[in-house]
Design a protein around this motif. Structure first.
Motif, PDB file in Angstrom:
ATOM      1  N   UNK A  61       0.989  -1.208   0.308  1.00 60.14           N
ATOM      2  CA  UNK A  61       0.024   0.072   0.726  1.00 60.14           C
ATOM      3  C   UNK A  61       0.648   1.347  -0.038  1.00 60.14           C
ATOM      4  N   UNK A  62       0.566   2.535  -0.664  1.00 54.44           N
ATOM      5  CA  UNK A  62       1.732   3.314  -0.996  1.00 54.44           C
ATOM      6  C   UNK A  62       0.808   4.822  -1.337  1.00 54.44           C
ATOM      7  N   UNK A  63       0.590   5.655  -0.471  1.00 52.75           N
ATOM      8  CA  UNK A  63       0.261   7.736  -0.646  1.00 52.75           C
ATOM      9  C   UNK A  63       0.790   7.413  -1.324  1.00 52.75           C
ATOM     10  N   UNK A  64       0.172   8.671  -2.480  1.00 56.88           N
ATOM     11  CA  UNK A  64       1.729   9.162  -3.350  1.00 56.88           C
ATOM     12  C   UNK A  64       2.873   9.943  -2.349  1.00 56.88           C
ATOM     13  N   UNK A  65       1.735  10.663  -1.641  1.00 56.60           N
ATOM     14  CA  UNK A  65       2.802  11.986  -0.965  1.00 56.60           C
ATOM     15  C   UNK A  65       3.533  10.756  -0.507  1.00 56.60           C
ATOM     16  N   UNK A  66       3.936   9.677  -0.971  1.00 57.70           N
ATOM     17  CA  UNK A  66       5.582   8.907   0.096  1.00 57.70           C
ATOM     18  C   UNK A  66       6.432   8.390  -1.347  1.00 57.70           C
ATOM     19  N   UNK A  67       6.589   9.385  -2.175  1.00 60.96           N
ATOM     20  CA  UNK A  67       7.336   8.974  -3.728  1.00 60.96           C
ATOM     21  C   UNK A  67       8.862   9.482  -2.864  1.00 60.96           C
ATOM     22  N   UNK A  68       9.140  10.322  -2.422  1.00 59.27           N
ATOM     23  CA  UNK A  68      10.207  10.609  -2.291  1.00 59.27           C
ATOM     24  C   UNK A  68      10.613   9.766  -1.186  1.00 59.27           C
ATOM     25  N   UNK A  69      10.166   9.578  -0.843  1.00 61.94           N
ATOM     26  CA  UNK A  69      10.106   8.621   1.082  1.00 61.94           C
ATOM     27  C   UNK A  69      10.847   7.353   0.646  1.00 61.94           C
ATOM     28  N   UNK A  70       9.988   6.614  -0.817  1.00 61.69           N
ATOM     29  CA  UNK A  70      10.329   5.589  -1.235  1.00 61.69           C
ATOM     30  C   UNK A  70      11.360   5.367  -2.349  1.00 61.69           C
ATOM     31  N   UNK A  71      11.509   6.637  -2.561  1.00 59.87           N
ATOM     32  CA  UNK A  71      12.899   6.601  -3.500  1.00 59.87           C
ATOM     33  C   UNK A  71      14.153   6.070  -2.356  1.00 59.87           C
ATOM     34  N   UNK A  72      13.938   7.524  -1.296  1.00 59.70           N
ATOM     35  CA  UNK A  72      14.943   7.116  -0.282  1.00 59.70           C
ATOM     36  C   UNK A  72      15.721   6.519   0.707  1.00 59.70           C
ATOM     37  N   UNK A  73      13.998   5.254   0.956  1.00 54.73           N
ATOM     38  CA  UNK A  73      14.199   4.040   1.516  1.00 54.73           C
ATOM     39  C   UNK A  73      15.350   2.936   0.206  1.00 54.73           C
ATOM     40  N   UNK A  74      14.700   3.546  -1.337  1.00 51.03           N
ATOM     41  CA  UNK A  74      14.954   1.838  -1.871  1.00 51.03           C
ATOM     42  C   UNK A  74      16.952   2.931  -1.699  1.00 51.03           C
ATOM     43  N   UNK A  75      16.984   3.831  -1.816  1.00 48.76           N
ATOM     44  CA  UNK A  75      19.503   4.534  -1.981  1.00 48.76           C
ATOM     45  C   UNK A  75      19.441   3.844  -0.948  1.00 48.76           C
ATOM     46  N   UNK A  76      18.451   4.016   0.261  1.00 48.47           N
ATOM     47  CA  UNK A  76      19.887   3.160   1.411  1.00 48.47           C
ATOM     48  C   UNK A  76      19.889   1.799   1.273  1.00 48.47           C
ATOM     49  N   UNK A  77      18.802   0.955   0.761  1.00 55.33           N
ATOM     50  CA  UNK A  77      18.804  -0.720   1.376  1.00 55.33           C
ATOM     51  C   UNK A  77      19.483  -1.737   0.110  1.00 55.33           C
ATOM     52  N   UNK A  78      19.616  -0.221  -1.570  1.00 59.41           N
ATOM     53  CA  UNK A  78      20.540  -0.829  -2.281  1.00 59.41           C
ATOM     54  C   UNK A  78      21.816  -0.486  -2.013  1.00 59.41           C
ATOM     55  N   UNK A  79      21.953   0.246  -1.428  1.00 61.01           N
ATOM     56  CA  UNK A  79      23.789   0.713  -1.462  1.00 61.01           C
ATOM     57  C   UNK A  79      24.112  -0.617  -0.266  1.00 61.01           C
ATOM     58  N   UNK A  80      23.084  -0.499   1.058  1.00 64.83           N
ATOM     59  CA  UNK A  80      23.725  -1.231   1.830  1.00 64.83           C
ATOM     60  C   UNK A  80      23.638  -3.155   1.297  1.00 64.83           C
ATOM     61  N   UNK A  81      22.913  -3.127   0.404  1.00 61.75           N
ATOM     62  CA  UNK A  81      23.124  -4.748   0.390  1.00 61.75           C
ATOM     63  C   UNK A  81      24.468  -5.124  -0.826  1.00 61.75           C
ATOM     64  N   UNK A  82      24.576  -4.128  -1.274  1.00 67.28           N
ATOM     65  CA  UNK A  82      26.100  -4.129  -1.980  1.00 67.28           C
ATOM     66  C   UNK A  82      26.815  -3.579  -1.377  1.00 67.28           C
ATOM     67  N   UNK A  83      27.283  -2.680  -0.336  1.00 64.99           N
ATOM     68  CA  UNK A  83      28.102  -2.890   0.741  1.00 64.99           C
ATOM     69  C   UNK A  83      28.627  -3.505   1.376  1.00 64.99           C
ATOM     70  N   UNK A  84      27.257  -4.256   1.694  1.00 64.89           N
ATOM     71  CA  UNK A  84      27.829  -5.473   3.028  1.00 64.89           C
ATOM     72  C   UNK A  84      27.574  -6.351   2.751  1.00 64.89           C
ATOM     73  N   UNK A  85      27.160  -6.797   1.447  1.00 61.63           N
ATOM     74  CA  UNK A  85      27.491  -8.690   0.596  1.00 61.63           C
ATOM     75  C   UNK A  85      27.183  -8.265  -0.426  1.00 61.63           C
ATOM     76  N   UNK A  86      29.272  -7.885  -1.200  1.00 64.23           N
ATOM     77  CA  UNK A  86      29.126  -7.428  -2.426  1.00 64.23           C
ATOM     78  C   UNK A  86      29.740  -8.839  -3.113  1.00 64.23           C
ATOM     79  N   UNK A  87      29.645  -9.880  -2.540  1.00 59.22           N
ATOM     80  CA  UNK A  87      29.570 -10.229  -3.210  1.00 59.22           C
ATOM     81  C   UNK A  87      28.254 -11.861  -4.029  1.00 59.22           C
ATOM     82  N   UNK A  88      27.017 -10.641  -3.633  1.00 58.99           N
ATOM     83  CA  UNK A  88      25.881 -10.808  -3.850  1.00 58.99           C
ATOM     84  C   UNK A  88      25.346 -10.235  -4.433  1.00 58.99           C
TER      85      UNK A  88
END
Lengths: 316, 148
Positions: A61-88
């Motif tokens: 579920x998402x409200x339209x005004x969450x789009x910026x926060x959604x991109x921030x969440x994506x930014x944080x998580x994708x960067x952490x996946x790559x940083x902490x699990x670089x083999x995966x």
């Protein structure tokens, strides 16, 4: 459906105290990682994606005004996946052009950061399909926090569809005793003061009859029946300790809070192999007030569990 | 219960029944304090155009009290809002049962309930316990399945 894990990786939820009550038990998160990739990654991801496909309204579920926060969440998580699990995982960013490579799953996605037309799903819905965690976005306004977006596949008996848009206190009204001594207000104030760069985490626990990760409120009529099927013969195998590792990150640009929930389960028969755990959990369950046991859904089979734990204690 | 609001230029009272006593005490007070008021008993739905005109010709400082059955209160409130009244310019009191929406936790179907504690979902047949967990987004309460 089964998703239980090794005892060594299980996040034991209790601290030194042998008495359990609702409290603000959050502590600073070090290292500050929002996600964890475990041995059951592929299995849980497939389960998640199946649920999202079959029950989109229940799981996202998402409200339209969450789009910026959604991109921030994506930014944080994708960067952490790559940083902490670089083999995966690999992430290549070239200005606004991003390429995320999930080597573990064999999937590659390129997109333009901030441009929703370059992803075939909303950012939170996309990134949630690459982690085991459920992801909730709480937006802060008017001195309150609101559940304005979430991807939720493994809820502990609650409904994202129903709770979407609610304030922090509204979400928690069904929990008996949660308002006493203004606990809800104190936790809300704590959450609103979380700062970017200083995340927090806590563990929440319950017992469950069965081993489903998908214990949505929508399917309670099915899985809840197992509570009546606990016997002294099957208790060790059927009843599981269910622990949610919950992490809280302030998103600095949108001022939202990203709340990640990683659910772990261990059957009692594994859990009790570690004698200190058996001893402490036995005292906690013995003392646990009825209103908490009721809310956690333990009451119907609590006696059977207690007898089992006592018998095991006698053997040590 | 209604509360008497001081300092209004004019009070408007309306009810759907002449035996409704909820407004008496307010009328009494308005008389005592010499505040202008109008009082209408609206028993027919066809009086809606009259109500509409009545509300439209009011000036700033008019304050509205609505008393009656749930459907009546909702209808009159809607007309008043359309005529420019806000929630701050009125009070309402419902006589008799209040219907509310209940969402089935299993199928998300909407049921209408009044004062029952348990209902059977008209969409999926699941027995539901009526809770006080309320969603403003859905304007509805949550109906839970219980395991006995």
């Amino acid at each position: 459906m089964a998703s239980t894990e090794k005892i060594s990786a299980f996040p034991y939820p209790f601290v030194e105290n042998n008495v359990y009550r609702y409290s603000n038990n959050a502590i600073p998160l070090n290292p500050p990682i929002a996600i964890e990739v475990t041995d059951s990654y592929i299995e849980e991801l497939n389960l998640k994606r199946g649920l999202l496909k079959m029950h989109p309204k229940r799981c996202f579920h998402s409200e339209p005004h969450t789009m910026d926060a959604q991109w921030e969440a994506l930014d944080l998580i994708l960067n952490q996946l790559a940083e902490y699990y670089p083999e995966k995982f690999k992430l290549v960013t070239n200005g606004g052009h991003w390429i995320f490579n999930n080597l573990h799953k064999g999937e590659k996605q390129s997109f333009t950061f901030g441009d929703p037309t370059t992803l075939d799903r909303e950012p939170l819905d996309f990134v949630g399909r690459h982690v085991q965690e459920d992801l909730i976005l709480m937006m802060q306004r008017d001195g309150d926090l609101f559940l304005d977006a979430g991807q939720l596949c493994f809820p502990a008996n609650w409904s994202l569809y129903f709770d979407a848009g609610m304030s922090f206190k509204e979400i928690h009204t069904p929990i008996p005793g949660f308002q006493s001594a203004s606990l809800d207000e104190r936790i809300l104030q704590f959450l609103m003061r979380i700062e970017a760069g200083s995340p927090w985490w806590r563990k929440n626990w319950s017992l469950m009859a069965g081993n489903r990760l998908d214990t949505s409120l929508e399917t309670f009529a099915e899985w809840g029946q197992a509570r009546k099927k606990v016997t002294k013969e099957n208790v060790g195998e059927l009843v599981h300790l269910r622990v949610e590792v919950q992490k809280l990150f302030r998103l600095p640009k949108s001022n939202g809070i990203l709340f990640t929930i990683h659910t772990h389960m261990l059957p009692l028969e594994q859990f009790i192999k570690h004698t200190p755990w058996l001893e402490q959990f036995s005292s906690i369950l013995q003392e646990l007030p009825d209103f908490i046991a009721d809310y956690k859904g333990i009451s119907l089979y609590r006696e059977v569990v207690l007898e089992y734990l006592e018998k095991e204690l006698e053997k040590r | 219960m209604f509360s008497y609001v001081e300092g209004k230029r004019k009070l408007l009272f309306c009810t759907d029944s002449e035996v409704d006593r909820n407004l008496y005490i307010l009328v009494r007070q308005a008389l005592d304090e010499n505040v202008t008021f109008e009082f209408h008993i609206l028993e027919e739905e066809s009086e809606e155009s009259f109500v509409n005109q009545w509300f439209h010709k009011q000036k700033m400082g008019a304050y509205l009290y609505i008393s009656g059955k749930e459907d009546f209160v909702k209808r009159i409130k809607d007309v008043a809002m359309m005529a420019g009244f806000t929630e701050h310019d009125m009070q309402s009191l419902i006589n008799g049962p209040v219907k509310k929406k209940l969402i089935c936790c299993t199928c998300h179907g909407v049921n209408e309930v009044s004062d029952q504690t348990h209902v059977v979902c008209v969409h999926c047949g699941q027995e539901l316990e009526v809770s006080d967990h309320y969603s403003r987004r859905l304007d509805a309460y949550l109906g839970y399945v219980t395991i006995k």
